[in-house]
Design a protein around this motif. Sequence first.
Motif, mmCIF file in Angstrom:
data_model
loop_
_atom_site.group_PDB
_atom_site.id
_atom_site.type_symbol
_atom_site.label_atom_id
_atom_site.label_comp_id
_atom_site.label_asym_id
_atom_site.label_seq_id
_atom_site.Cartn_x
_atom_site.Cartn_y
_atom_site.Cartn_z
ATOM 1 N N GLY A 40 26.603 17.224 74.638
ATOM 2 C CA GLY A 40 25.485 16.937 73.745
ATOM 3 C C GLY A 40 25.336 17.950 72.628
ATOM 4 N N VAL A 41 26.446 18.562 72.238
ATOM 5 C CA VAL A 41 26.414 19.529 71.137
ATOM 6 C C VAL A 41 27.491 19.179 70.124
ATOM 7 C CG1 VAL A 41 25.462 21.428 72.499
ATOM 8 C CG2 VAL A 41 27.943 21.122 72.382
ATOM 9 N N GLN A 42 27.321 19.699 68.918
ATOM 10 C CA GLN A 42 28.239 19.458 67.815
ATOM 11 C C GLN A 42 28.740 20.792 67.275
ATOM 12 O OE1 GLN A 42 26.399 17.891 64.337
ATOM 13 N NE2 GLN A 42 28.304 17.693 63.174
ATOM 14 N N PRO A 43 30.041 21.095 67.402
ATOM 15 C CA PRO A 43 30.564 22.306 66.777
ATOM 16 C C PRO A 43 30.805 22.081 65.288
ATOM 17 C CG PRO A 43 32.339 21.161 67.906
ATOM 18 C CD PRO A 43 31.078 20.364 68.153
ATOM 19 N N VAL A 44 30.462 23.062 64.486
ATOM 20 C CA VAL A 44 30.692 22.992 63.042
ATOM 21 C C VAL A 44 31.486 24.229 62.641
ATOM 22 C CG1 VAL A 44 29.639 22.864 60.756
ATOM 23 C CG2 VAL A 44 28.528 21.754 62.705
ATOM 24 N N GLU A 45 32.711 24.018 62.181
ATOM 25 C CA GLU A 45 33.606 25.129 61.854
ATOM 26 C C GLU A 45 33.502 25.510 60.388
ATOM 27 O OE1 GLU A 45 38.370 26.323 62.112
ATOM 28 O OE2 GLU A 45 37.678 24.333 62.745
ATOM 29 N N CYS A 46 33.619 26.801 60.119
ATOM 30 C CA CYS A 46 33.616 27.298 58.748
ATOM 31 C C CYS A 46 34.848 28.160 58.513
ATOM 32 C CB CYS A 46 32.361 28.116 58.475
ATOM 33 S SG CYS A 46 32.289 28.806 56.800
ATOM 34 N N GLU A 47 35.583 27.853 57.450
ATOM 35 C CA GLU A 47 36.691 28.687 56.990
ATOM 36 C C GLU A 47 36.443 29.040 55.538
ATOM 37 O OE1 GLU A 47 40.121 26.269 57.581
ATOM 38 O OE2 GLU A 47 40.286 26.729 59.722
ATOM 39 N N GLY A 48 36.963 30.175 55.116
ATOM 40 C CA GLY A 48 36.782 30.571 53.725
ATOM 41 C C GLY A 48 36.764 32.069 53.583
ATOM 42 N N SER A 49 36.185 32.540 52.493
ATOM 43 C CA SER A 49 36.097 33.977 52.260
ATOM 44 C C SER A 49 35.066 34.589 53.197
ATOM 45 C CB SER A 49 35.697 34.248 50.808
ATOM 46 O OG SER A 49 34.361 33.825 50.577
ATOM 47 N N GLY A 63 18.366 27.733 63.474
ATOM 48 C CA GLY A 63 18.216 27.773 64.922
ATOM 49 C C GLY A 63 19.477 27.562 65.716
ATOM 50 N N TRP A 64 20.653 27.596 65.046
ATOM 51 C CA TRP A 64 21.909 27.346 65.740
ATOM 52 C C TRP A 64 22.664 28.655 65.964
ATOM 53 C CZ3 TRP A 64 20.314 23.034 67.020
ATOM 54 C CH2 TRP A 64 19.855 22.084 66.119
ATOM 55 N N PRO A 65 23.065 28.950 67.212
ATOM 56 C CA PRO A 65 23.907 30.130 67.447
ATOM 57 C C PRO A 65 25.275 29.941 66.818
ATOM 58 C CG PRO A 65 23.688 28.826 69.456
ATOM 59 C CD PRO A 65 22.763 28.212 68.449
ATOM 60 N N VAL A 66 25.888 31.035 66.383
ATOM 61 C CA VAL A 66 27.172 30.978 65.677
ATOM 62 C C VAL A 66 28.138 31.979 66.302
ATOM 63 C CG1 VAL A 66 28.314 31.037 63.438
ATOM 64 C CG2 VAL A 66 25.878 30.503 63.554
ATOM 65 N N ILE A 67 29.349 31.521 66.548
ATOM 66 C CA ILE A 67 30.409 32.404 67.028
ATOM 67 C C ILE A 67 31.261 32.792 65.832
ATOM 68 C CG2 ILE A 67 32.392 32.608 68.580
ATOM 69 C CD1 ILE A 67 31.010 30.318 70.232
ATOM 70 N N GLY A 96 36.734 33.601 60.716
ATOM 71 C CA GLY A 96 36.204 32.246 60.781
ATOM 72 C C GLY A 96 34.949 32.229 61.622
ATOM 73 N N ALA A 97 34.307 31.060 61.675
ATOM 74 C CA ALA A 97 33.076 30.943 62.457
ATOM 75 C C ALA A 97 32.908 29.509 62.934
ATOM 76 C CB ALA A 97 31.865 31.370 61.634
ATOM 77 N N VAL A 98 32.234 29.350 64.063
ATOM 78 C CA VAL A 98 31.891 28.032 64.601
ATOM 79 C C VAL A 98 30.426 28.054 65.019
ATOM 80 C CG1 VAL A 98 32.288 26.337 66.425
ATOM 81 C CG2 VAL A 98 34.236 27.531 65.405
ATOM 82 N N SER A 99 29.637 27.202 64.386
ATOM 83 C CA SER A 99 28.251 27.011 64.781
ATOM 84 C C SER A 99 28.189 25.921 65.843
ATOM 85 C CB SER A 99 27.416 26.610 63.562
ATOM 86 O OG SER A 99 26.128 26.197 63.941
ATOM 87 N N ILE A 100 27.228 26.042 66.776
ATOM 88 C CA ILE A 100 27.051 25.010 67.800
ATOM 89 C C ILE A 100 25.624 24.482 67.684
ATOM 90 C CG2 ILE A 100 27.120 24.473 70.255
ATOM 91 C CD1 ILE A 100 29.147 26.665 70.625
ATOM 92 N N ARG A 101 25.514 23.163 67.430
ATOM 93 C CA ARG A 101 24.229 22.506 67.254
ATOM 94 C C ARG A 101 23.994 21.494 68.367
ATOM 95 N NH1 ARG A 101 24.468 20.416 61.004
ATOM 96 N NH2 ARG A 101 24.657 22.438 59.947
ATOM 97 N N ARG A 102 22.748 21.198 68.649
ATOM 98 C CA ARG A 102 22.426 20.070 69.512
ATOM 99 C C ARG A 102 22.697 18.779 68.742
ATOM 100 N NH1 ARG A 102 17.686 22.945 69.972
ATOM 101 N NH2 ARG A 102 17.403 24.156 71.880
ATOM 102 N N SER A 103 23.472 17.893 69.326
ATOM 103 C CA SER A 103 23.815 16.647 68.644
ATOM 104 C C SER A 103 22.595 15.792 68.373
ATOM 105 C CB SER A 103 24.821 15.850 69.488
ATOM 106 O OG SER A 103 26.018 16.571 69.663
#
Length: 212
Positions: free
Chosen positions: A97-106, A121-125, A195-202
């Motif tokens: 029940g969560v959605q990972p959102v990946e970020c790449e870039g500078s 409100g979303w934790p980020v790795i 890089g980073a990955v945010s995890i959200r509640r879907s």
Amino acid sequence: MSILIQKLHPALYPGRRLALAGRRQPLFSRQGMWDSGSALHCAAMALAMLGKLSDPVDVRVYLNGPVAQFWDRAWPHYLHGLTPSELASFVWELDAGVQPVECEGSADEILRFCAQELAAGWPVIVWIVNRRTGERHAALAVGLEERDTVSKALLLLDPAEATPVLAACNARLEPGKPHATYITTEATVRADVYGAVSIRRSEDDASEAGCA
């Protein structure tokens, strides 16, 4: 007078031992000396902060339920670790029940993404690279530090560092030119952001997102 503000994720309860607000379940998941599972430890803590994992600390002792499912999927990756894209796939496959959102870039783009996700409100790795050794390591962003409304640091839980006592973090990432600075109780190192990955509640937000 200069004003320093730390904005912590609302799921945190920073007492003597860092815990989840409400249930007072201990949160910090410590990485061992031999493994490369920093991203997995961060994912367990992030899922617990979102109410999707009841116990991020003793995951191996559960025989069934979401915690056991997490461990069954995590242990094959425990020794070699996960890249941001691999972790995003891992989180999707949990079907929690969560959605990972990946970020790449500078580095600036990634740090801006982390701040935006935390503010929502979303934790980020986030993956940090030691510029001297080239070693990559994941930590969980749980807060922001601002001085006079200017962002100064990401506040982090680093699974490889000491358990935070009377605190909500055990590391900080300070942006800068030409490199960022990563600070723990053990060392201060020049760092890049990989890089980073945010995890959200879907159920709360299923919108597309990435680096802005």
